[in-house]
Design a protein around this motif. Structure first.
Motif, PDB file in Angstrom:
ATOM      1  N   GLN A  99       0.847  -1.197   0.000  1.00  0.00           N
ATOM      2  CA  GLN A  99       0.000   0.000   0.000  1.00  0.00           C
ATOM      3  C   GLN A  99       0.881   1.245   0.000  1.00  0.00           C
ATOM      4  OE1 GLN A  99      -2.969   0.005   3.069  1.00  0.00           O
ATOM      5  NE2 GLN A  99      -3.471   2.169   2.812  1.00  0.00           N
ATOM      6  N   PRO A 100       0.587   2.253  -0.883  1.00  0.00           N
ATOM      7  CA  PRO A 100       1.413   3.461  -0.939  1.00  0.00           C
ATOM      8  C   PRO A 100       1.313   4.273   0.351  1.00  0.00           C
ATOM      9  CG  PRO A 100      -0.202   3.422  -2.736  1.00  0.00           C
ATOM     10  CD  PRO A 100      -0.469   2.252  -1.888  1.00  0.00           C
ATOM     11  N   ALA A 236       4.301   0.029   1.750  1.00  0.00           N
ATOM     12  CA  ALA A 236       4.421  -0.830   2.928  1.00  0.00           C
ATOM     13  C   ALA A 236       5.013  -2.174   2.526  1.00  0.00           C
ATOM     14  CB  ALA A 236       3.057  -1.031   3.569  1.00  0.00           C
ATOM     15  N   PRO A 237       6.137  -2.586   3.110  1.00  0.00           N
ATOM     16  CA  PRO A 237       6.735  -3.886   2.758  1.00  0.00           C
ATOM     17  C   PRO A 237       5.972  -5.071   3.342  1.00  0.00           C
ATOM     18  CG  PRO A 237       8.022  -2.808   4.462  1.00  0.00           C
ATOM     19  CD  PRO A 237       6.959  -1.832   4.072  1.00  0.00           C
ATOM     20  N   VAL A 238       5.205  -4.839   4.415  1.00  0.00           N
ATOM     21  CA  VAL A 238       4.434  -5.906   5.065  1.00  0.00           C
ATOM     22  C   VAL A 238       3.129  -5.320   5.592  1.00  0.00           C
ATOM     23  CG1 VAL A 238       6.463  -7.275   5.764  1.00  0.00           C
ATOM     24  CG2 VAL A 238       5.598  -5.469   7.265  1.00  0.00           C
ATOM     25  N   ASP A 239       2.235  -6.204   6.005  1.00  0.00           N
ATOM     26  CA  ASP A 239       1.036  -5.750   6.717  1.00  0.00           C
ATOM     27  C   ASP A 239       1.440  -5.273   8.105  1.00  0.00           C
ATOM     28  OD1 ASP A 239      -0.297  -6.620   4.512  1.00  0.00           O
ATOM     29  OD2 ASP A 239      -1.217  -8.368   5.459  1.00  0.00           O
ATOM     30  N   GLY A 240       0.891  -4.147   8.554  1.00  0.00           N
ATOM     31  CA  GLY A 240       1.215  -3.658   9.887  1.00  0.00           C
ATOM     32  C   GLY A 240       0.690  -2.259  10.110  1.00  0.00           C
ATOM     33  N   GLN A 241       1.069  -1.725  11.253  1.00  0.00           N
ATOM     34  CA  GLN A 241       0.625  -0.375  11.633  1.00  0.00           C
ATOM     35  C   GLN A 241       1.762   0.618  11.426  1.00  0.00           C
ATOM     36  OE1 GLN A 241      -0.049   0.598  15.849  1.00  0.00           O
ATOM     37  NE2 GLN A 241      -2.048   1.404  15.263  1.00  0.00           N
ATOM     38  N   LEU A 242       1.451   1.710  10.724  1.00  0.00           N
ATOM     39  CA  LEU A 242       2.435   2.754  10.455  1.00  0.00           C
ATOM     40  C   LEU A 242       2.609   3.612  11.699  1.00  0.00           C
ATOM     41  CD1 LEU A 242       4.223   4.349   8.437  1.00  0.00           C
ATOM     42  CD2 LEU A 242       2.179   5.669   7.858  1.00  0.00           C
TER      43      LEU A 242
END
Length: 417
Positions: A99-100, A236-242
């Motif tokens: 995701q950008p 985003a390189p992985v799923d997660g919280q920014l």
């Protein structure tokens, strides 16, 4: 008749001297008597903490504090420098992979990409021209080969015919020699033309392979350049919280500069600070526990960071089994870290006495409970609740474990209720 008057042996001066000496002797004797005995102090038992020495399971613990962190943290760095042109999400957003997050602009990089694309397109055109020329050259040589082969076959036909006529003496030797020379000439010409065509075929293949390799290298360079430009859009390189996003529109970022981080929320770990005194006793696999909502949870050391900062080093601990549902990132946990296996030992409850005695002695309560007197002891390991007794006490003994601030050098305490 005069009589000699004898002086009295017990005059007042002598009596005073004897009395002074006697008083001094009595003073010294009383001082010796009182100082040779034990100094005592009356104390109120309501102000004391009297604990019993027991025997039971013992494991050496140390209390430490840990901070809950995501199981994995991915740092976002600027792969290419540029100016922040657009932010697609805000700090704290839960992201999906690819995701950008934000877009950078870099005019020099984009111009380099355009130049590289032009070079590739020009090379592609030149390769096509070279292939066309090679094909035309090959066709020309094949036409030449066809002419040579036709001339050879004609010369061969005439030579064979004249040979028969010569053997039949229908023609002279001069005419036969001309046919033979023509045949030999066309044979050499054919062989030479075939050799040239073969060499040309090999050369064309070599040139084509070199051209393909050069073009592939240029294409690879172009792909790398396109990737560099694509990296201007940070994803985003992985799923997660920014978290910790540090990039505002219009801000310039250098290559390699930290932009933020992504916390993987699939699990948690605990980062623990430990006093450097224990660095030689801490290793992967040691366990600990903590309590939340009246329930105990287990942790295990997964990684030890041996760098010491401000008298402490850090370890990462992972959950063993169930993870508390109420746990949150940044939460502080009070952990009991086990430094030994469980063994049977004589246990002395902890208390304020240790500050004055250093664990070298303690007041032990007499059997009748009326007094307490000093005894030498030797302690070894400790847990948050107990000391391990090596000598000086036995199970069932009662001791005063509260502070000894006001006892001074007293040897015995008289316990008053």
């Amino acid at each position: 008749m005069d009589r000699k008057i004898e002086k009295s042996r017990w005059n007042s001066k002598r009596l005073m001297t004897i009395g002074g000496i006697t008083a001094l002797v009595l003073l010294i004797a009383s001082s010796i008597f009182f100082t040779s005995g034990k100094s005592k102090l009356n104390v109120d038992t309501e102000r004391l903490t009297i604990s019993e020495v027991t025997k039971g399971p013992f494991r050496e613990y140390i209390p430490v504090n840990g901070v809950v962190l995501p199981i994995t943290t991915i740092y976002l760095d600027a792969l290419e420098g540029g100016r922040v042109e657009q932010r697609f999400v805000e700090d704290g957003t839960n992201l999906k992979k690819d995701q950008p997050i934000l877009k950078l602009s870099n005019t020099d990089l984009e111009l380099s990409l355009a130049s590289q694309e032009n070079q590739v397109y020009a090379a592609q055109t030149q390769i096509q021209i070279s292939r066309n020329n090679a094909q035309q050259n090959t066709i020309s040589k094949l036409n030449q080969m066809a002419d040579v082969d036709n001339a050879y076959k004609e010369a061969e036909r005439v030579y064979k015919l004249n040979k028969q006529l010569y053997e039949q003496k229908a023609i002279g030797s001069q005419e036969f020699r001309q046919a033979q020379n023509a045949y030999d000439y066309q044979l050499r010409r054919k062989n030479l033309t075939m050799q040239i065509l073969k060499q040309d075929t090999v050369l064309v293949k070599q040139q084509d392979a070199q051209t393909k390799e050069q073009y592939a290298q240029m294409k690879k360079t172009l792909d790398l350049m396109r990737k560099k430009v694509a990296d201007l859009i940070v994803r985003a390189p992985v799923d997660g919280q920014l978290t910790a996003l540090d990039a505002e529109v219009g801000q310039s970022k250098n290559k390699g500069e930290r932009l933020g981080q992504i916390d993987v929320l699939s699990g948690y770990k605990v980062r623990v600070d430990i006093d450097e005194h224990y660095i030689t006793r801490v290793f992967n696999g040691l366990t600990g526990d903590f309590t939340i909502d009246d329930k105990t949870y287990q942790l295990k050391i997964a990684k030890v960071f041996t760098q010491v900062t401000n008298g402490h080093f850090q370890v990462d601990m992972q959950f063993v089994g169930q993870v508390p549902k109420t746990i949150r990132r940044g939460q502080t946990l009070q952990i009991r870290l086990a430094l030994s296996d469980e063994t049977q030992a004589i246990l002395l409850p902890k208390g304020g006495f240790y500050q004055q005695t250093g664990g070298n002695w303690i007041f032990k309560v007499s059997d009748d409970g009326k007094t307490a007197y000093k005894v030498d002891i030797q302690l070894n390991r400790q847990s948050p609740d107990y000391y391990e007794v090596v000598s000086g006490l036995k199970p069932g003994d009662k001791v005063i474990t509260s502070g000894y601030d006001t006892y001074g050098d007293m040897q015995e305490l008289v316990l008053k209720k």
